[in-house]
Design an enzyme around this catalytic site. Structure first.
Site, PDB file in Angstrom:
ATOM      1  N   PRO A 282      92.983 -30.048 -18.957  1.00  0.00           N
ATOM      2  CA  PRO A 282      92.011 -29.316 -18.440  1.00  0.00           C
ATOM      3  C   PRO A 282      92.227 -28.987 -16.814  1.00  0.00           C
ATOM      4  O   PRO A 282      92.833 -29.854 -16.307  1.00  0.00           O
ATOM      5  CB  PRO A 282      90.895 -30.024 -18.579  1.00  0.00           C
ATOM      6  CG  PRO A 282      91.400 -31.086 -19.407  1.00  0.00           C
ATOM      7  CD  PRO A 282      92.670 -31.479 -19.010  1.00  0.00           C
TER       8      PRO A 282
ATOM      9  N   ASN B 195      91.975 -41.142 -22.896  1.00  0.00           N
ATOM     10  CA  ASN B 195      91.181 -40.386 -21.715  1.00  0.00           C
ATOM     11  C   ASN B 195      90.862 -41.038 -20.471  1.00  0.00           C
ATOM     12  O   ASN B 195      90.577 -40.314 -19.504  1.00  0.00           O
ATOM     13  CB  ASN B 195      90.046 -39.928 -22.628  1.00  0.00           C
ATOM     14  CG  ASN B 195      88.795 -39.357 -21.501  1.00  0.00           C
ATOM     15  OD1 ASN B 195      88.983 -38.215 -21.048  1.00  0.00           O
ATOM     16  ND2 ASN B 195      87.739 -40.166 -21.217  1.00  0.00           N
TER      17      ASN B 195
ATOM     18  N   THR C  82      82.188 -33.168 -14.392  1.00  0.00           N
ATOM     19  CA  THR C  82      81.881 -34.688 -14.856  1.00  0.00           C
ATOM     20  C   THR C  82      81.622 -35.530 -13.540  1.00  0.00           C
ATOM     21  O   THR C  82      81.423 -34.894 -12.449  1.00  0.00           O
ATOM     22  CB  THR C  82      83.171 -35.242 -15.673  1.00  0.00           C
ATOM     23  OG1 THR C  82      84.144 -35.289 -14.864  1.00  0.00           O
ATOM     24  CG2 THR C  82      83.331 -34.282 -16.978  1.00  0.00           C
TER      25      THR C  82
ATOM     26  N   VAL D 184      86.446 -29.641 -14.745  1.00  0.00           N
ATOM     27  CA  VAL D 184      85.574 -29.915 -15.398  1.00  0.00           C
ATOM     28  C   VAL D 184      84.604 -30.648 -14.788  1.00  0.00           C
ATOM     29  O   VAL D 184      84.777 -31.703 -14.326  1.00  0.00           O
ATOM     30  CB  VAL D 184      86.033 -30.812 -16.734  1.00  0.00           C
ATOM     31  CG1 VAL D 184      84.960 -30.956 -18.008  1.00  0.00           C
ATOM     32  CG2 VAL D 184      87.319 -30.259 -17.453  1.00  0.00           C
TER      33      VAL D 184
ATOM     34  N   LYS E 281      99.510 -37.577 -13.283  1.00  0.00           N
ATOM     35  CA  LYS E 281      99.168 -36.638 -14.405  1.00  0.00           C
ATOM     36  C   LYS E 281     100.617 -35.872 -15.038  1.00  0.00           C
ATOM     37  O   LYS E 281     100.746 -35.683 -16.163  1.00  0.00           O
ATOM     38  CB  LYS E 281      98.007 -35.526 -14.188  1.00  0.00           C
ATOM     39  CG  LYS E 281      96.817 -36.231 -14.192  1.00  0.00           C
ATOM     40  CD  LYS E 281      96.353 -36.831 -15.301  1.00  0.00           C
ATOM     41  CE  LYS E 281      94.954 -37.358 -15.447  1.00  0.00           C
ATOM     42  NZ  LYS E 281      94.580 -38.092 -16.763  1.00  0.00           N
TER      43      LYS E 281
ATOM     44  N   TYR F 217      97.752 -38.260  -7.608  1.00  0.00           N
ATOM     45  CA  TYR F 217      97.090 -38.086  -8.645  1.00  0.00           C
ATOM     46  C   TYR F 217      97.860 -37.007  -9.616  1.00  0.00           C
ATOM     47  O   TYR F 217      98.041 -37.378 -10.871  1.00  0.00           O
ATOM     48  CB  TYR F 217      95.676 -37.265  -8.561  1.00  0.00           C
ATOM     49  CG  TYR F 217      94.742 -36.882  -9.533  1.00  0.00           C
ATOM     50  CD1 TYR F 217      94.423 -37.908 -10.675  1.00  0.00           C
ATOM     51  CD2 TYR F 217      94.834 -35.643  -9.971  1.00  0.00           C
ATOM     52  CE1 TYR F 217      93.786 -37.388 -11.911  1.00  0.00           C
ATOM     53  CE2 TYR F 217      94.094 -35.169 -11.238  1.00  0.00           C
ATOM     54  CZ  TYR F 217      93.543 -36.237 -11.998  1.00  0.00           C
ATOM     55  OH  TYR F 217      92.860 -35.867 -13.358  1.00  0.00           O
TER      56      TYR F 217
END
Ligand code: NDP
Ligand code: 8X3
Length: 254
Positions: A182, A86, A187, A185, A156, A152
């Site tokens: 996802p 993660n 966070t 989110v 991914k 980025y």
């Protein structure tokens, strides 16, 4: 009977934090990693009684540190049943022509090479035992490209490719490999992306209901409680207000 063992990277906040608590509640003994030691101690307070806990503080960018901590685990921790890769972040949101090379290094070193270093340390034990479950946290950015997402998104997309490659190569060993991708989110992700600019970070989540970290942990819970013959291979999960990486239905400010 001995508990199963889960290793969650990036467990000091957000998705990793929620996944760590969720798998511990399912009865897994927990190895949790991150660079912030104090957060890993706070995590200890959230874990249910009867769960063994091993916090490990290291930077996934460092091949030496990953090898030092994960290839020489004490024997009672060495048989990892569940690996949740993660740890990761976005750094910056700039067009390719003005992108910051340090940001590029960070994203490729953490999101791609860090995931590989950790996997390289854990997979041999799984192949030896002919069992295991690997869950890689990708992103909608690994399925689509959006403006200024360039590196980025590339990192991914690499996670997506590695997830599929792992599933193929580990198929003879009965190891389950899953990607969770996802959308938005809420966070510390945007706080990191915008280098501590909390005002800019908060605007990302305004005007709609974003996902929360527990939504992803709930998917992990469903995945790891499936019977042996079944693997959730690939899950894309979005807020209902999000239709794609760039299409988000936001309420306008009054
Ligand atoms: P957070 O910023 O809340 O958490 C990131 C975690 O990664 C932290 O625990 C952090 O720990 C760890 N981490 C970052 N860099 C390193 C490093 N160099 N070495 C070790 N650990 C590191 O973000 P999220 O929870 O949102 O992100 C988790 C994953 O989910 C990431 O892979 C992200 O790309 C992905 N994701 C996030 C989405 C979102 O919208 N939030 C959407 C899709 C995917 P520490 O700083 O203590 O080292
Ligand atoms: C995080 C989601 O859309 O900011 O991976 O890239 S996004």
């Amino acid at each position: 009977m001995k508990n199963k063992i889960a290793l969650v990277t990036g467990a000091t906040s957000g998705i990793g934090w929620a996944c760590a608590i969720t798998v511990a509640k399912l009865g897994y003994d927990l190895i949790a990693t991150g660079r912030r030691a104090e957060r890993l101690e706070e995590l200890r307070q959230e874990l249910p009684d009867g769960i063994r806990y091993l916090p490990l503080v290291f930077d996934v960018r460092s091949r030496q540190e990953v090898e030092r901590y994960l290839t020489k685990l004490p024997s009672e921790w060495a048989s990892i049943d569940l690996l949740i890769n993660n740890a990761g972040n976005a750094h910056g949101l700039d067009p390719i022509q003005t992108g910051n090379v340090d940001d590029w290094d960070a994203m490729l070193d953490i999101n791609v090479k860090g995931l590989l270093y950790v996997s390289k340390a854990i997979i041999p034990g799984m192949t030896e035992r002919n069992s295991g479950h690997i869950i890689n946290i990708g992103s909608i950015a690994g399925k689509e490209i959006y403006p200024n997402g360039n590196v980025y998104c590339a990192s991914k997309h690499a996670v997506d490719a590695l997830t599929n490659g792992m599933r193929i190569d580990l198929n003879p060993f009965g190891i389950k490999v899953m990607g969770i991708h996802p959308g938005l989110v809420e966070t510390e992700f945007s706080l990191v992306r915008f280098k501590g600019d909390s005002q800019r970070a908060s605007t990302i989540y305004q005007g709609y209901q974003p996902l929360v970290a527990q939504d992803i942990a709930d998917i992990v819970e469903f995945a790891v409680t499936r019977p042996p013959h079944m693997v959730l291979a690939d899950v894309v999960v979005l807020p209902t207000a999000q239709a794609s990486a760039t299409v988000i239905k936001k309420k306008l400010n009054p």
